[in-house]
Design an enzyme around this catalytic site. Structure first.
Site, PDB file in Angstrom:
ATOM      1  N   GLU A  59      21.610  53.797  93.594  1.00 39.06           N
ATOM      2  CA  GLU A  59      21.538  52.495  92.853  1.00 39.06           C
ATOM      3  C   GLU A  59      22.540  51.265  93.046  1.00 39.06           C
ATOM      4  O   GLU A  59      22.381  50.275  92.620  1.00 39.06           O
ATOM      5  CB  GLU A  59      22.003  53.108  91.229  1.00 39.06           C
ATOM      6  CG  GLU A  59      20.953  54.176  90.832  1.00 39.06           C
ATOM      7  CD  GLU A  59      20.848  54.580  89.469  1.00 39.06           C
ATOM      8  OE1 GLU A  59      21.324  53.735  88.655  1.00 39.06           O
ATOM      9  OE2 GLU A  59      20.582  55.628  89.009  1.00 39.06           O
ATOM     10  N   LYS A  82      29.948  52.800  90.641  1.00 39.16           N
ATOM     11  CA  LYS A  82      30.071  53.469  91.700  1.00 39.16           C
ATOM     12  C   LYS A  82      30.092  52.589  92.973  1.00 39.16           C
ATOM     13  O   LYS A  82      30.603  53.072  94.123  1.00 39.16           O
ATOM     14  CB  LYS A  82      28.438  53.877  91.750  1.00 39.16           C
ATOM     15  CG  LYS A  82      28.306  55.322  90.684  1.00 39.16           C
ATOM     16  CD  LYS A  82      29.134  56.280  90.801  1.00 39.16           C
ATOM     17  CE  LYS A  82      28.656  57.503  92.056  1.00 39.16           C
ATOM     18  NZ  LYS A  82      29.816  58.730  91.743  1.00 39.16           N
TER      19      LYS A  82
END
Ligand code: NAD
Ligand code: TYD
Length: 336
Positions: A127, A154
Site C-alpha cells: 500500500e 508504513k
C-alpha cells in the site's frame, strides 16, 4: 537462533510463529505483543505450551518495556509485524496508527541498535506505493505515494528502517506484501468480514462500485516469504511479496457468497472509503530471483480453506466480535 517476533498474536504474526515452531529448526522464539483488539493469544494455542516459545506483553512504543525484553531475551534476530493494520480504523482514528507504526518501529530499531541485534526484518505493505494505473506494476524502486494514515505510517517506518542500514549499517531488510487472507484474520478486513457476515446471513457492505483491485496472498505463502528474506535477504534491500491473484473486490465477494451458499442479494453497495486506492499491483520478481520463493496456494484453494476455517470456528469469531468490535462496526458502517 533467538528470534524476537513482534505482533505475534495478530493474524500474520501468529501464522509466522506457528510456522516457525512447527519446523525442526532450533529456534527459541519470544513473541512481544501488546494484545490490542487485534491480538489474540487463542491464535497461538497450537504452539504456546512448547518450551521454545515465550510471550511478553509489551507496547513497542514503550522504550523501557522494549528494552527489558531485549535485555532478558537477547535476540539474534527480530521480525517486526506489530502494527495498527487496518485502513478504515486509521481513517477514523489515526493517532494509535502513528504511535505504533512510526514511534513503535523507531523504538524497536533503537533497541536493536543498542543490543547489536544481527538481523532485522521489517514487515510492510504494497500500500506504500499507492494506487497504480493499469498496466503498471510496482517494483521495489517505485515511488511511494501513500493515501491513508495507515499506508503513510508504513511508508515512514519503511524509510526509517532503511535509514538504519544506510546510517548504522544495521542488517535490516523490508518486505512489502500484498493483501493477505487466511484463517485467524480479524473480521474487519474484506475477506473475513464478508465470510463472517455471509455465514450469519447479514448484508455484505461493498465500498463504492466494488471494482477496486487487490492482489490476494495466502498468509502461509507470506510467512514462507518472510522466512526466506530473514534467511537469504540482503541488508538495506526491499522485497515485494505478491499473491497469486489480482481480483476486483466484487468478484471476491461473489465467490464468498458462492462458497457459503448465500444469495447475491446480500450485497449492499455503500459509500466509498475516503482516499480509496483503486488498484494495487506489484512484481515479486526480485524475491523469486534472490531466494527462490514463489506463492504456492491458488486463490480458489486458499479461499475454500479459509471459508472452511471460519465455518468450523464460530466460537473464535464470536469471541473476537466483542463490544469494542460492535462499536467499531457501528461507527464505520452506520453512516454509509
Ligand atoms: P493484525 O492487526 O492482525 O495484528 C497486529 C498485531 O500487533 C496484534 O497482535 C496487536 O496486538 C499487535 N500490536 C498492535 N499495536 C502494538 C503495539 N503498540 N505494541 C505491541 N504490539 C502491538 O495485523 P496483521 O494483518 O497480522 O499485519 C501484520 C503486519 O503485516 C503489519 O505490520 C501489517 O502492516 C503488515 N501487512 C499486513 C497485510 C494484510 O493484508 N493484513 C498485508 C501486508 C502487510
Ligand atoms: P481491506 O481488507 O480493508 O484491505 P486494504 O484496504 O488494506 O486493501 O480492504 C480490501 C478492499 O476491500 C479495499 O478495496 C476496501 C474494500 N472493502 C469493502 O469494499 N468493504 C468492506 O467492508 C471492507 C472492510 C473493505
Amino acid at each position: 537462533m533467538r528470534l524476537l517476533v513482534t505482533g505475534g498474536a495478530g493474524f500474520i504474526g501468529s501464522a509466522f510463529v506457528r510456522m516457525a515452531l512447527r519446523g525442526v529448526d532450533d529456534v527459541q522464539l519470544c513473541n512481544l505483543d501488546a494484545l490490542t483488539y487485534a491480538g489474540n493469544l487463542e491464535n497461538l494455542h497450537p504452539v504456546a505450551a512448547g518450551t521454545r516459545y515465550r510471550f511478553e506483553r509489551a507496547d513497542i512504543a514503550d522504550a523501557a518495556a522494549v528494552d527489558r525484553v531485549f535485555a532478558s531475551f537477547q535476540p539474534d534476530a527480530v521480525v517486526h509485524f506489530a502494527a495498527e493494520s487496518h485502513v478504515d480504523r486509521s481513517i477514523l482514528s489515526p493517532e494509535p496508527v502513528v504511535r505504533t507504526n512510526l514511534n513503535g518501529t523507531f523504538t524497536l530499531l533503537e533497541a536493536a541498535r543498542r543490543y547489536k541485534t544481527q538481523r532485522f526484518v521489517h514487515v510492510s505493505t504494497d500500500e506504500v506505493y499507492g494506487s497504480i494505473d493499469e498496466p503498471h506494476e510496482a517494483d521495489e524502486g517505485y515511488p511511494l505515494k501513500a493515501s491513508s494514515p495507515y499506508s503513510a505510517s508504513k511508508a515512514g517506518s519503511d524509510l526509517l528502517a532503511l535509514s538504519y542500514y544506510a546510517t548504522y549499517k544495521m542488517n535490516v531488510s523490508v518486505t512489502r506484501a500484498s493483501n493477505n487472507y487466511g484463517p485467524y484474520q480479524f473480521p474487519e478486513k474484506l475477506i473475513p468480514l464478508m465470510i463472517a457476515n455471509a455465514l450469519e446471513g447479514k448484508s455484505l457492505p461493498v465500498y463504492g462500485d466494488g471494482m477496486q483491485i487487490r492482489d490476494w496472498l495466502y498468509v502461509e505463502d507470506h510467512c514462507r516469504a518472510i522466512r526466506a528474506v530473514l534467511e537469504k535477504g540482503r541488508a538495506g534491500e526491499v522485497y515485494n511479496i505478491g499473491g497469486s491473484r489480482a481480483l476486483p473486490n466484487i468478484e471476491v465477494v461473489k465467490r464468498i457468497l458462492a462458497a457459503t451458499g448465500r444469495p447475491e442479494s446480500l450485497i449492499r453497495y455503500v459509500t466509498d472509503r475516503p482516499g480509496h486506492d483503486r488498484r494495487y499491483a506489484l512484481t515479486s520478481e526480485k524475491i523469486g530471483r534472490e531466494t527462490g520463493w514463489k506463492p504456492e496456494v491458488e486463490f480458489e484453494e486458499g479461499l475454500e480453506e479459509t471459508v472452511r476455517w471460519y465455518r468450523d470456528n464460530a466460537d473464535w469469531i464470536a469471541n473476537v466480535r466483542s463490544g469494542a468490535y460492535r462499536e467499531f462496526y457501528e461507527k464505520n458502517y452506520a453512516g454509509r
